[in-house]
Design an enzyme around this catalytic site. Structure first.
Site, PDB file in Angstrom:
ATOM      1  N   ASP A 264       0.523  -1.112  -0.368  1.00 37.02           N
ATOM      2  CA  ASP A 264      -0.215   0.185  -0.264  1.00 37.02           C
ATOM      3  C   ASP A 264       0.514   1.658  -0.057  1.00 37.02           C
ATOM      4  OD1 ASP A 264      -1.995   1.663  -0.175  1.00 37.02           O
ATOM      5  OD2 ASP A 264      -3.213   0.903   1.763  1.00 37.02           O
TER       6      ASP A 264
HETATM    7  C1  BGC Z   1      -4.916   3.254   0.342  1.00 42.00           C
HETATM    8  C2  BGC Z   1      -4.883   2.346  -1.075  1.00 42.00           C
HETATM    9  C3  BGC Z   1      -5.677   3.001  -1.919  1.00 42.00           C
HETATM   10  C4  BGC Z   1      -3.888   3.659  -2.323  1.00 42.00           C
HETATM   11  C5  BGC Z   1      -3.318   4.135  -3.668  1.00 42.00           C
HETATM   12  C6  BGC Z   1      -3.843   4.204   0.399  1.00 42.00           C
HETATM   13  O1  BGC Z   1      -4.001   4.976   1.324  1.00 42.00           O
HETATM   14  O2  BGC Z   1      -4.892   3.115   1.857  1.00 42.00           O
HETATM   15  O3  BGC Z   1      -6.372   2.063  -0.631  1.00 42.00           O
HETATM   16  O4  BGC Z   1      -5.715   2.250  -2.883  1.00 42.00           O
HETATM   17  O5  BGC Z   1      -3.352   4.450  -1.035  1.00 42.00           O
HETATM   18  O6  BGC Z   1      -3.734   5.032  -3.880  1.00 42.00           O
END
Ligand code: BGC
Length: 738
Positions: A264
């Protein structure tokens, strides 16, 4: 493989680096903190993927320039957060859970993937299948709810919606127009955040993890999800993004997942913040060893993997494995043949938000609405001319949910617009602003804060109260503005903004016929609202056709049929409250005066509205449960057929969601009081009767026993079939030893 042999180590590492779109083009939406973002020129030259830029023309331009500069002309994969739609927005995933209709979510995923494919995207960061039990956690809006079975069924449906179903080679055809790679997230158990605070630590026994939290990820992987995203959280003190046990032992070895594992946003860098890694180099070491292929938005891999290989601490073969997985995905997507995939500026204009897509979004919104109360059958509305529509959501387009970051609020059909379209005379008043309690920051970094203003507030309430006074009935729209839920939006209170509370109170003083329509991204404490309203309809954040769906349901064109996918608590002190808890040694039954029981002295144990609950405009009679046999033998492969007949006894055509729960009467580990194991949506005309049958198979009874083996234990079971998790309509059966 040939290509891999020909690549330099820098180029290989590049494939494992994901950079934000802002590095190549302006107009990028920030979905995480910027503290690790310090990419260098060469990182951008070698990068393997990009996130959060969208639009056919823009992406084609980036891809073209990028490939010209890349030594092997390897295309980028464009990835984005397409959660409940790209431009055509379906209800938030929690609302989709309330539909109890995974086939419709699959349709939604197909529309979302086709729309985003036209806009140049090749992989979507969805589905989010985290099990959620704590309404304080803002990200409950992204999940289909508190039940492992419900979440698993949706996980499969949504993955198949994006990617298409698996073919004979065990993979979907990602080259087919409109098919994209899915990315199931957040592995693992991100939804178990202590105290419901986002990014907070998760402590779970291996048993609870395996039996309750993991099944939905597993279902997505089994359905062929081409990628998996690691979660931010510590899991039993080890951060998921450097966790060998869940990534290597469970995901890769036990489940045989051979797709791309992506961190993530900055989760590898955050291994340093967790004080697990001394610096970014050690963080990179831990993550690559755990099998994390792509580093999203930090330089941990870009700045350190090469040195780690050269120093002999990381085998180059480990890097190769990851690179091969990324290249294989690019190949499956057909990017080597056509790096623009389905990006198409012309079709973008005609397909995106087209009438047909909107129709499906409306259907989904209607199915997602949950009618919690309908005293005196005040709904459907009898006389729209006598009805006032009051509250800050009547004319608000902020109904798409926090993650609809690419959709325009102006594209959402508001209630007011829908009333106009339906030719109703408008009697509306906002009553108050959406929220002026505290500043709210949206995903794009936009702050929404309306300054408190006594004069304005007084005037708005006065107008609304006057309108309520001269109207027969009031539809009062209340709830959470979209960005009060979603990422980084945990709450300590489960209430509505203070001005809305005041509006409710004031309106209720002059009009008793209140129908509250609740917009929300999470279960709320609805005690007060429920007490002051004759009807309560939860509409979540309903998406592009929210307003028209609400008008059709209120006026009775469609009967509500949604069921709660998460318990609505009595108050915040009960949270986490969920229906499938294990038995305590001191079970409390209301009315029992014994002091030493598992209960609160000031509030009930039961949530205000339980999982699976939801009314309709009709009434259904569900017959007793009949079983074709009362026992099966372990290992025999036998199946019990459990059946009920369902009769629509009302005057309205309506759908009911028939739910099957099973209780294992005794186990070597404490068993949940009951568990959902099947459901079916059935639509019946007035007076019509239909049969609903479920199969009970041995594997549905399995759990992790005291010997740590996952299997069904012979013994007594009860099956419940009804229309909520509270049903007492039951029959007994036995699983006898092999
Ligand atoms: C979130 C994810 C997301 C990623 C990309 C993160 O902060 O937890 O769910 O896919 O950002 O935007």
């Amino acid at each position: 493989m040939e290509l891999l042999k020909d690549m330099t180590l820098e180029e290989k590492v590049g494939q494992l680096v994901q950079v934000p779109g802002s590095c190549y083009e302006e107009g990028f939406i920030i979905t995480g903190p910027a503290n690790f973002l310090n990419f260098k020129e060469e990182d951008l030259k070698y990068a393997g993927s990009v996130l959060s830029v969208i639009g056919a023309k823009k992406l084609k331009g980036i891809q073209k320039r990028f490939m010209e500069n890349h030594p092997h002309h390897i295309p980028l994969i464009f990835m984005a957060d397409i959660i409940n739609g790209y431009k055509t927005i379906f209800p938030i995933p929690l609302g989709q859970g309330a539909m109890f209709d995974p086939a419709l979510s699959k349709k939604g995923a197909q529309i979302a993937s086709y729309e985003s494919a036209l806009a140049g995207i090749a992989l979507v960061f969805s589905p989010m299948v985290d099990l959620v039990r704590d309404a304080r956690w803002g990200r409950v809006m992204e999940s289909t709810g508190e039940d492992p079975y419900l979440n698993s069924v949706y996980a499969k449906a949504i993955v198949e919606g994006y990617q298409g179903e698996k073919g004979s080679d065990d993979h979907p055809d990602l080259t087919k127009k409109g098919n994209l790679a899915a990315c199931v997230k957040h592995f693992a158990a991100y939804g178990g955040a202590t105290a419901g605070r986002d990014y907070n630590t998760v402590e779970l026994s291996e048993r609870t993890l395996r039996d309750e939290y993991l099944p939905s990820y597993r279902a997505a992987v089994d359905a062929g999800s081409e990628s998996v995203m690691t979660s931010f959280n510590l899991l039993n003190r080890i951060p998921a993004s450097g966790n060998m046990h869940i990534m290597r032992d469970i995901l890769r070895k036990e489940w045989g997942f051979n797709g791309v594992l992506i961190s993530d946003w900055a989760a590898i860098g955050e291994l340093v913040n967790h004080r697990i890694a001394r610096n970014e180099k050690e963080a990179a070491y831990l993550a690559i060893n755990a099998g994390v292929d792509i580093d999203m938005c930090t330089r941990c891999y870009a700045g350190n993997l090469k040195a780690l290989v050269e120093e002999g601490r990381v085998e180059e073969s480990l890097v190769d494995e990851s690179v091969l997985r990324v290249l294989t995905l690019k190949n499956r997507l057909g990017l080597f043949e056509d790096p623009f995939k389905d990006a198409d500026e012309e079709e973008e204009k005609t397909f995106i938000l087209c009438e047909e897509n909107r129709r499906e979004a409306k259907k989904a919104a209607e199915e997602s609405f949950v009618l919690l109360k309908n005293a005196e059958n005040i709904l459907p509305l009898r006389d729209t001319a006598e009805t006032a529509f009051i509250g800050p959501f009547v004319d608000s387009g902020l109904i798409n949910g926090a993650w609809s970051i690419f959709a325009g609020d102006e594209d959402a059909t508001t209630i007011e617009k829908a009333l106009k379209n339906a030719g109703f005379d408008l009697k509306t008043a906002p009553g108050c602003v959406l929220s002026a309690d505290f500043p709210l920051v949206g995903m794009g970094g936009k702050t929404r804060y309306v300054e408190p203003d006594k004069k304005r507030d007084k005037k708005l309430i006065k107008e609304a109260v006057e309108l309520a006074e001269r109207s027969g009935t009031v539809v009062l729209t209340l709830g959470e503005i979209n960005i009060m839920s979603g990422e980084a939006s945990s709450r300590g209170m489960l209430d509505i903004p203070s001005m809305q509370k005041k509006l409710l109170k004031k309106v209720s003083e002059v009009n008793k016929n209140i129908i509250s329509v609740i917009f929300t991204g999470r279960p709320l404490d609805l005690r007060k609202i429920s007490a002051l309203s004759k009807a309560v309809l939860v509409v979540w954040q309903p998406g592009s056709e929210g307003g028209s769906a609400i008008v059709d349901v209120l006026t009775g064109k469609t009967s509500p049929s949604g069921k709660l996918p998460m318990s609505f608590p009595y108050c915040v002190g009960q949270v986490p409250v969920f229906y499938n808890e294990p038995e305590t040694g001191r079970r409390y039954t209301p009315g029992d005066e014994n002091k030493f029981l598992s209960k609160y002295i000031d509030i009930p144990n039961d949530p205000l509205y339980p999982f699976g609950f939801g009314l309709s405009y009709s009434e259904f009679e569900i017959s007793e449960v009949t079983l074709d046999k009362t026992g099966i033998r372990a290992g025999s492969g036998d199946v019990i057929r459990a059946e009920v007949s369902v009769k629509n006894r009302g005057n309205t055509e309506a759908a009911e969601v028939v739910q099957m729960y099973i209780r294992d009467e005794f186990g070597s580990t404490a068993r949940p009081v009951r568990e959902l194991k099947g459901f079916e949506r059935i639509s019946l005309k007035p007076g019509e009767e239909g049969k609903v049958a479920f199969e009970i198979r041995e594997e549905m009874l399995a759990f992790t026993g005291s010997d740590d083996i996952f299997r069904a234990e012979p013994g007594d079971f009860t099956v419940f079939i009804g229309n909520s998790s509270k049903t007492q309509n039951r029959a007994a059966f036995v699983l006898s030893p092999a």
